[in-house]
Design an enzyme around this catalytic site. Structure first.
Site, PDB file in Angstrom:
ATOM      1  N   ASP A  78     -10.211  -9.656   7.676  1.00 18.50           N
ATOM      2  CA  ASP A  78     -11.589  -9.739   7.535  1.00 18.50           C
ATOM      3  C   ASP A  78     -12.258 -10.977   7.508  1.00 18.50           C
ATOM      4  O   ASP A  78     -13.297 -11.356   8.031  1.00 18.50           O
ATOM      5  CB  ASP A  78     -12.053  -8.902   6.368  1.00 18.50           C
ATOM      6  CG  ASP A  78     -12.037  -7.571   6.300  1.00 18.50           C
ATOM      7  OD1 ASP A  78     -12.135  -6.882   7.501  1.00 18.50           O
ATOM      8  OD2 ASP A  78     -12.778  -6.840   5.521  1.00 18.50           O
ATOM      9  N   ASP A 132      -2.525 -18.457   0.505  1.00 14.16           N
ATOM     10  CA  ASP A 132      -3.284 -18.978   0.045  1.00 14.16           C
ATOM     11  C   ASP A 132      -3.801 -20.382   0.747  1.00 14.16           C
ATOM     12  O   ASP A 132      -4.930 -20.327   1.003  1.00 14.16           O
ATOM     13  CB  ASP A 132      -3.155 -19.377  -1.485  1.00 14.16           C
ATOM     14  CG  ASP A 132      -1.360 -19.817  -1.684  1.00 14.16           C
ATOM     15  OD1 ASP A 132      -0.778 -20.006  -0.689  1.00 14.16           O
ATOM     16  OD2 ASP A 132      -1.416 -20.524  -2.587  1.00 14.16           O
ATOM     17  N   LYS A 154       4.168 -15.227   1.203  1.00 11.51           N
ATOM     18  CA  LYS A 154       3.922 -15.956  -0.018  1.00 11.51           C
ATOM     19  C   LYS A 154       5.317 -16.339  -0.335  1.00 11.51           C
ATOM     20  O   LYS A 154       5.875 -15.756  -1.629  1.00 11.51           O
ATOM     21  CB  LYS A 154       3.102 -15.178  -0.914  1.00 11.51           C
ATOM     22  CG  LYS A 154       2.824 -15.690  -2.119  1.00 11.51           C
ATOM     23  CD  LYS A 154       1.805 -16.729  -2.229  1.00 11.51           C
ATOM     24  CE  LYS A 154       1.713 -17.460  -3.514  1.00 11.51           C
ATOM     25  NZ  LYS A 154       1.001 -18.769  -3.425  1.00 11.51           N
ATOM     26  N   TYR A 170       1.050  -1.253  -0.022  1.00  9.47           N
ATOM     27  CA  TYR A 170       0.173   0.212   0.065  1.00  9.47           C
ATOM     28  C   TYR A 170       0.814   1.475   0.221  1.00  9.47           C
ATOM     29  O   TYR A 170       0.371   2.344  -0.407  1.00  9.47           O
ATOM     30  CB  TYR A 170      -1.101   0.153   1.345  1.00  9.47           C
ATOM     31  CG  TYR A 170      -1.972  -1.060   1.202  1.00  9.47           C
ATOM     32  CD1 TYR A 170      -2.196  -1.716   0.009  1.00  9.47           C
ATOM     33  CD2 TYR A 170      -2.762  -1.557   2.601  1.00  9.47           C
ATOM     34  CE1 TYR A 170      -3.181  -2.832  -0.150  1.00  9.47           C
ATOM     35  CE2 TYR A 170      -3.926  -2.526   2.295  1.00  9.47           C
ATOM     36  CZ  TYR A 170      -4.092  -2.961   1.077  1.00  9.47           C
ATOM     37  OH  TYR A 170      -4.835  -4.091   1.214  1.00  9.47           O
ATOM     38  N   ASP A 200      -4.876  -7.603   5.436  1.00  6.66           N
ATOM     39  CA  ASP A 200      -6.075  -6.663   5.269  1.00  6.66           C
ATOM     40  C   ASP A 200      -7.207  -7.575   4.933  1.00  6.66           C
ATOM     41  O   ASP A 200      -8.412  -7.618   5.521  1.00  6.66           O
ATOM     42  CB  ASP A 200      -5.959  -5.688   4.208  1.00  6.66           C
ATOM     43  CG  ASP A 200      -7.061  -4.726   3.704  1.00  6.66           C
ATOM     44  OD1 ASP A 200      -8.187  -4.994   4.720  1.00  6.66           O
ATOM     45  OD2 ASP A 200      -6.873  -4.025   2.961  1.00  6.66           O
TER      46      ASP A 200
END
Ligand code: NAD
Length: 359
Positions: free
Chosen positions: A254, A226, A194, A143, A250
């Protein structure tokens, strides 16, 4: 002698002021019983601040936050400000606080309370007893990495670019928060990356692994993002504390939050290095129910417990608030969003009153 703390209170917009009134009343009630004396100072943030000053985070508000021991935030935003430019929107206040206070660590618990198991979309046996803390890096990663932007046409084709980058220093500081948090919980930390594809993740994994030597009491594992997304819905009970970067965090925070099925119950903490932290519900300003006394104040109240635990280092007072929430739910009191069979629906204010009777 009681300990004195200054708390910056930013109710914000929509249901913010309603739930904040309950949150402050609960802190006010619990404080004296644990030798804590709070000075609450209210300031404007979000749409309310835009209407009064033209700015989502006025300088005076940020200054107050910097001079306070903790920031207690409601929620910001609403449709009346949606047409403003991106840098004038209420949500800018959140980014301004993160940057202005150096809030690099975001802590989001996802706890399935026994009283609210039926609120989840997953099967009882999968979610019963789930208690996960997601520690997300908040001010680095893709970001913020440079270069970023939409770059001009080359041979008639534009290119959008973002850069995922983490320095060793950034990885170490979020790693420490995660190891310290895991230590206070069940002592298990899962670092999510990852590393099979991304160099930034390879450095992440190397640094987190090295850090683990300083925390021999914490059991460290690694998981690809993943796989983690799958495992969270397959068997969430395998997780205790999760640490990950900004983008993965992020999404996973959630996902973890929704295991509980009740957005009105979810608190969060954003921490800086030794400085002021911000404590706020995960949900937004819920404009659809604002001003109707229908909001669930428990995420705000539980954010107050996080303020005590992580912001002020007062775990007993935090425990008292969390116990009171459990007691009120045991008694069958619910706001509309978490209502179920054999429960009594009450409003935001009444929920606050019930809490005060059991604190
Ligand atoms: P929201 O979280 O405000 O609402 C989503 C749904 O959940 C709504 O139906 C709402 O009524 C319900 N809900 C949320 N909190 C509740 C509570 N405490 N009790 C009962 N029901 C509750 O998300 P949204 O509708 O996407 O966003 C509304 C506004 O909030 C937008 O302007 C958005 O930008 C802003 N927002 C702010 C924050 C923040 O301040 N941290 C976070 C997310 C969204």
């Amino acid at each position: 002698m009681s300990e004195r703390y200054k708390i910056a209170v930013l109710p914000g917009d929509g249901i913010g002021p309603e739930i904040m009134a309950v949150g402050v009343a609960v802190l006010q009630a619990v404080g004296p019983r644990h030798g804590l004396d709070f000075e609450f100072v209210e300031a404007l943030a979000g749409g309310a601040a835009i209407d009064a000053t033209g700015e989502p985070l006025p300088v005076q508000t940020l200054e107050l936050c910097r001079r306070s021991d903790a920031v207690y935030l409601g929620a910001v935003g609403g449709p009346q400000w949606d047409t403003l430019g991106a840098d004038k929107r209420p949500e800018r206040a959140l980014l301004g606080l993160r940057a202005g206070l150096g809030l690099f660590a975001n802590l989001r618990p996802a706890i399935v309370l026994p009283q609210l198991i039926d609120a989840s979309t997953l099967k009882r046996e999968v979610i019963e007893g789930v208690d996960i803390l997601v520690v997300r890096e908040l001010i680095g990663g893709i970001y913020f990495g440079q270069p970023k932007g939409i770059f001009p046409e080359i041979k008639g084709v534009r290119r959008g670019v973002n850069t995922m980058s983490y320095s060793e220093v950034e990885i170490e500081r979020i790693g420490r928060v995660a190891f310290e948090s895991a230590r206070k919980r069940k002592g298990r930390l899962c670092s999510v990356d990852k590393a099979n594809v991304l160099e930034v993740s390879q450095l992440w994994r190397e640094k987190i692994t090295a850090l683990a030597r300083e925390y021999p009491d914490v059991e460290l594992t690694h998981m690809y993002v993943d796989n983690c997304a799958m495992q969270l819905v397959r068997w969430p009970k395998q997780f205790d504390t999760i640490v990950t970067g900004n983008l993965f965090g992020d999404i996973l925070s959630d996902e973890a939050a929704m295991l509980t099925g009740s957005i009105g119950m979810l608190p969060s903490a954003s921490l800086s290095r030794g400085g002021t932290g911000v404590f706020e519900p995960v949900h937004g300003s819920a404009p659809d129910i604002a001003g109707q006394d229908k909001a669930n104040p428990l995420a705000q109240v539980l954010s107050g417990a996080m303020l005590l635990r992580y912001g002020l280092g007062q775990p007993e007072a935090a425990d008292a608030i969390e116990r009171a929430v459990g007691t009120v739910l045991d008694q069958g009191w619910r706001t509309g969003d978490i209502a179920g069979p054999n429960t009594q629906v009450i409003g935001c204010q009444a929920m606050g009153e019930k809490l005060l009777t059991v604190l």
